[in-house]
Design an enzyme around this catalytic site. Structure first.
Site, PDB file in Angstrom:
ATOM      1  N   THR A   1     -98.886 -51.560  50.486  1.00 31.52           N
ATOM      2  CA  THR A   1     -98.467 -51.481  49.083  1.00 31.52           C
ATOM      3  C   THR A   1     -97.520 -52.623  48.726  1.00 31.52           C
ATOM      4  OG1 THR A   1     -96.631 -50.059  49.720  1.00 31.52           O
ATOM      5  CG2 THR A   1     -98.664 -48.960  49.072  1.00 31.52           C
TER       6      THR A   1
ATOM      7  N   GLN B   1     -97.725 -39.631  52.062  1.00 34.46           N
ATOM      8  CA  GLN B   1     -98.958 -40.196  52.624  1.00 34.46           C
ATOM      9  C   GLN B   1     -99.838 -39.085  53.221  1.00 34.46           C
ATOM     10  OE1 GLN B   1     -95.917 -42.176  53.444  1.00 34.46           O
ATOM     11  NE2 GLN B   1     -96.405 -43.267  51.599  1.00 34.46           N
TER      12      GLN B   1
ATOM     13  N   GLY C   1    -103.770 -39.575  52.137  1.00 34.15           N
ATOM     14  CA  GLY C   1    -102.833 -39.526  51.011  1.00 34.15           C
ATOM     15  C   GLY C   1    -103.597 -39.360  49.702  1.00 34.15           C
ATOM     16  N   ASP C   2    -102.840 -39.288  48.611  1.00 31.75           N
ATOM     17  CA  ASP C   2    -103.435 -39.183  47.272  1.00 31.75           C
ATOM     18  C   ASP C   2    -104.325 -37.965  47.116  1.00 31.75           C
ATOM     19  OD1 ASP C   2    -102.242 -41.685  46.799  1.00 31.75           O
ATOM     20  OD2 ASP C   2    -103.967 -42.687  47.670  1.00 31.75           O
TER      21      ASP C   2
ATOM     22  N   LYS D   1    -108.933 -31.039  43.617  1.00 31.14           N
ATOM     23  CA  LYS D   1    -109.807 -31.918  42.828  1.00 31.14           C
ATOM     24  C   LYS D   1    -111.278 -31.527  42.853  1.00 31.14           C
ATOM     25  CE  LYS D   1    -107.208 -35.806  41.646  1.00 31.14           C
ATOM     26  NZ  LYS D   1    -107.235 -37.222  41.378  1.00 31.14           N
TER      27      LYS D   1
ATOM     28  N   GLY E   1     -96.532 -42.181  45.868  1.00 27.93           N
ATOM     29  CA  GLY E   1     -96.491 -41.928  44.426  1.00 27.93           C
ATOM     30  C   GLY E   1     -96.924 -40.503  44.180  1.00 27.93           C
ATOM     31  N   HIS E   2     -95.983 -39.652  43.770  1.00 26.65           N
ATOM     32  CA  HIS E   2     -96.333 -38.260  43.480  1.00 26.65           C
ATOM     33  C   HIS E   2     -96.481 -38.115  41.982  1.00 26.65           C
ATOM     34  CE1 HIS E   2     -95.647 -37.230  47.503  1.00 26.65           C
ATOM     35  NE2 HIS E   2     -94.347 -37.051  47.464  1.00 26.65           N
TER      36      HIS E   2
ATOM     37  N   GLY F   1     -98.375 -34.006  44.772  1.00 22.22           N
ATOM     38  CA  GLY F   1     -97.381 -33.939  43.699  1.00 22.22           C
ATOM     39  C   GLY F   1     -97.485 -32.632  42.939  1.00 22.22           C
TER      40      GLY F   1
END
Ligand code: IMP
Length: 474
Positions: free
Chosen positions: A138, A225, A21-22, A384, A49-50, A26
Site C-alpha cells: 500500500t 488484513q 482482507g477486505d 457480501k 481500511g475499515h 468494518g
C-alpha cells in the site's frame, strides 16, 4: 445494543478475516462495538481500511478501531502494542471525527506501538509497483517500520515523549536510510506537534487490557488484513508485515489468544478478492486480471466510464447504482474477466486505502479451510453474498489439481500454475432484503452447506448488504 444468543457468556470476542482482507470486517467491528465496552486493534497500520456506515454515511478508518464512533457512550478504543502508527494519518482521522461531531475522549494509544516515519514511507516505494516484481504494497511504510522494530532501531510511541531520545533515534536512522535525504529537525518538529495532540491518550495498554479483563468488561479485539496476508501463515512473500491471525492479533493487544472466548471468522462468499501481487488460484480472468489490476490507471472511475455506468462525484466519492443493468450484464457474462469486472463494480471492490481495483475470484474453500485451521476454534460470518445476485451460476473451489494440498504448499513451482477444481451452483436473484436464513435461495444454501461440511465449521451470520440491519443470524 445487539442481543444475540451467540454472545451469551462471552466476554472477549475477536473478529478475524480468513482470506486476503477486505471481507467486510468494518461492518462487523461496528456491529459488535455496540455490545463491547472496549474495542482494541493489534496489528498493521494505515495499510488497513475499515469501512463503516454510520447514519447512512460511509466512513473509512485506517487506524482507529470502528468502535470509535461509540466514544460518546463511554466505550474505550485502543490502538494496541502490535500496531505501527503514522501520526499524521491518526491526527487526520481525529480531525475528521471532530468535524462529524464525534468525540474520542476514551481513546488509548499503546506506548509500545511503533511510529511510521517519513523515511519508512520513502523506502516502501520500491515495493508498491506490482509490475516490476514488487509485492504491490500500500506504500504506507508498513514493512520498513516493522523491519526497524525487529532490528531494534524503531521509534516507539513512548520515545516521542523524550526529545533527546527521539533526535538520537532519527539521527541513527538517517545513517541507515542514507539514500534518502532526511531532515532531522523537520521530522522532530512535525512529530512534536502530533505528539502534543496525542499525549493524553498514550497509555500502557497491555496493563489496561488486563485490568479490563479483571473487571469483566466485554472486549472486542478487531483484526486487520487477513490470514492469507499474515507474515507467519500467509502466501509469503506476498504478505503484509504483521501476523493477522488470531495469535498475532491477540499478541498485538497484549493478551493470550486463549483468553478470547469467541473468534468470529469472516469469509467473503461465494466470491473473494485480493489486492496486490501474489497467488490467487481462483481469480476470474487469471493472469489477465492480475496484470490489469496492477495497472494504476484502472481505477473505479476508469471502469465506470469504460462500461458506460452513470455516476456522480460527491467529494472524493463516486456514487453509482451498484445494481445498474450494465453491471448485471457484466456479472452474467460467460467470459471470466468481464464477470470479474462486474462483481468488482457491484461489490465496490476498490482498495479503501489505495483505490486500486481488487482482483476478483470465486471463494476458495481449500484456502479458507487452511485459514480456519490456524484461527480455530472459530465460527463463521459469510459476507457480501448479496453482491452476486444476477449471476447465472457461481463456483466454489474445493480442490486443486496436481494434488496440491493447500494454498501454502512447500513446492512453490507447483503452486504457480495451480488449477482450481470447482463445484458449480445455480445463480440467484436479489437477497439484500432477506432476513431469514431458510428463505435464502436453495442454491446458495446448498453452497453454504457444502462449505460448512468441507471446512468443518459453523456459519452463524450471513451478511446481505452493508447496512447493519442487512444481517441474517443463522
Ligand atoms: P503492506 O501491508 O502495505 O506492506 O502490503 C503488503 C500486501 O498486503 C499488499 O499485497 C497489500 O495490497 C496487502 N494489504 C495490506 N493491507 C491490506 C488490507 O487492509 N486489505 C487488503 N490487502 C492489504
Amino acid at each position: 445494543m445487539i442481543k444475540i444468543k451467540l454472545l451469551n457468556n462471552i466476554k472477549t470476542l475477536s473478529i478475524i478475516c480468513n482470506q486476503y482482507g477486505d471481507t467486510g470486517k468494518g461492518k462487523f467491528s461496528d456491529y459488535f462495538s455496540s455490545w463491547a465496552h472496549v474495542i482494541a486493534r493489534g496489528t498493521g497500520g494505515d495499510n488497513a481500511g475499515h469501512t463503516v456506515v454510520v447514519d447512512g454515511k460511509q466512513k473509512i478508518f485506517h487506524l482507529l478501531p470502528a468502535g470509535i464512533t461509540y466514544d460518546g457512550d463511554g466505550k474505550v478504543n485502543i490502538l494496541g502494542n502490535g500496531m505501527v502508527i503514522n501520526l499524521e494519518v491518526l491526527c487526520q482521522e481525529l480531525d475528521e471525527l471532530e468535524k462529524d461531531g464525534f468525540t474520542y475522549n476514551n481513546l488509548m494509544i499503546s506506548k509500545d506501538a511503533h511510529v511510521v516515519m517519513p523515511y519508512h514511507i520513502g523506502s516502501d516505494f520500491r515495493d508498491v509497483s506490482q509490475k516490476e516484481g514488487g509485492i504491490g504494497t500500500t506504500g504506507r511504510g508498513i514493512g520498513p517500520c516493522y523491519t526497524d522494530k525487529i532490528a531494534r532501531r524503531g521509534v516507539r510511541i513512548f520515545d516521542l515523549l523524550n526529545k533527546d531520545t527521539l533526535v538520537k533515534k532519527i539521527k541513527e536512522a538517517s545513517e541507515f536510510y542514507s539514500q534518502q535525504s532526511i531532515n532531522v529537525e523537520d521530522i522532530v518538529y512535525r512529530l512534536t506537534k502530533y505528539t502534543d495532540r496525542i499525549r493524553p491518550f498514550i497509555k500502557d495498554t497491555i496493563f489496561e487490557m488486563h485490568e479490563f479483563i479483571k473487571q469483566n468488561k466485554k472486549i472486542l479485539v478487531e483484526g486487520a488484513q487477513g490470514l492469507l496476508l499474515s507474515i507467519e501463515y500467509g502466501t509469503y512473500p506476498y504478505v503484509t508485515s504483521s501476523d493477522s491471525s488470531i495469535n498475532g492479533t491477540a499478541c498485538g493487544v497484549g493478551i493470550s489468544a486463549k483468553s478470547i472466548d469467541l473468534v468470529l471468522g469472516i469469509i467473503k462468499f461465494p466470491y473473494m478478492s485480493r489486492v496486490g501481487a501474489g497467488l490467487f488460484p481462483t481469480e476470474l480472468g487469471g493472469g489477465l486480471s492480475e496484470d490489469y489490476c496492477a495497472n494504476q490507471k484502472h481505477t473505479k472511475e476508469y471502469e465506470l466510464s469504460k462500461y458506460g455506468i452513470p455516476y456522480k462525484e460527491e467529494g472524493e466519492k463516486l456514487i453509482y447504482d451498484h445494481k445498474d443493468s450494465r453491471i448485471f450484464g457484466l456479472i452474467g457474462s460467460i467470459e471470466p474477466f468481464s464477470k470479474g469486472v462486474g462483481i468488482r463494480l457491484a461489490g465496490g471492490e476498490y482498495g479503501a486505502t489505495t483505490g486500486r481495483p481488487r482482483r476478483i475470484g470465486w471463494t476458495d474453500a481449500l484456502a479458507a479451510k487452511y485459514a480456519i485451521k490456524i484461527n480455530s476454534p472459530i465460527k463463521l460470518i459469510l459476507t457480501k453474498a448479496d453482491v452476486l445476485c444476477g449471476a447465472r451460476e457461481f463456483n466454489v473451489c474445493y480442490y486443486y489439481e496436481k494434488g496440491v494440498r493447500q494454498i501454502v504448499d512447500f513446492d512453490k513451482d507447483n503452486l504457480r500454475n495451480i488449477k482450481p477444481i470447482y463445484k458449480r451452483y445455480d445463480g440467484y436473484s436479489d437477497i439484500s432484503e432477506e432476513r431469514n436464513y431458510e428463505k435464502l435461495p436453495l442454491s446458495l444454501r446448498n453452497a453454504i452447506n457444502d462449505f460448512v461440511h468441507f471446512t468443518d465449521c459453523e456459519v452463524v451470520i450471513v451478511s446481505v448488504g452493508q447496512e447493519k440491519d442487512q444481517t441474517i443470524i443463522v
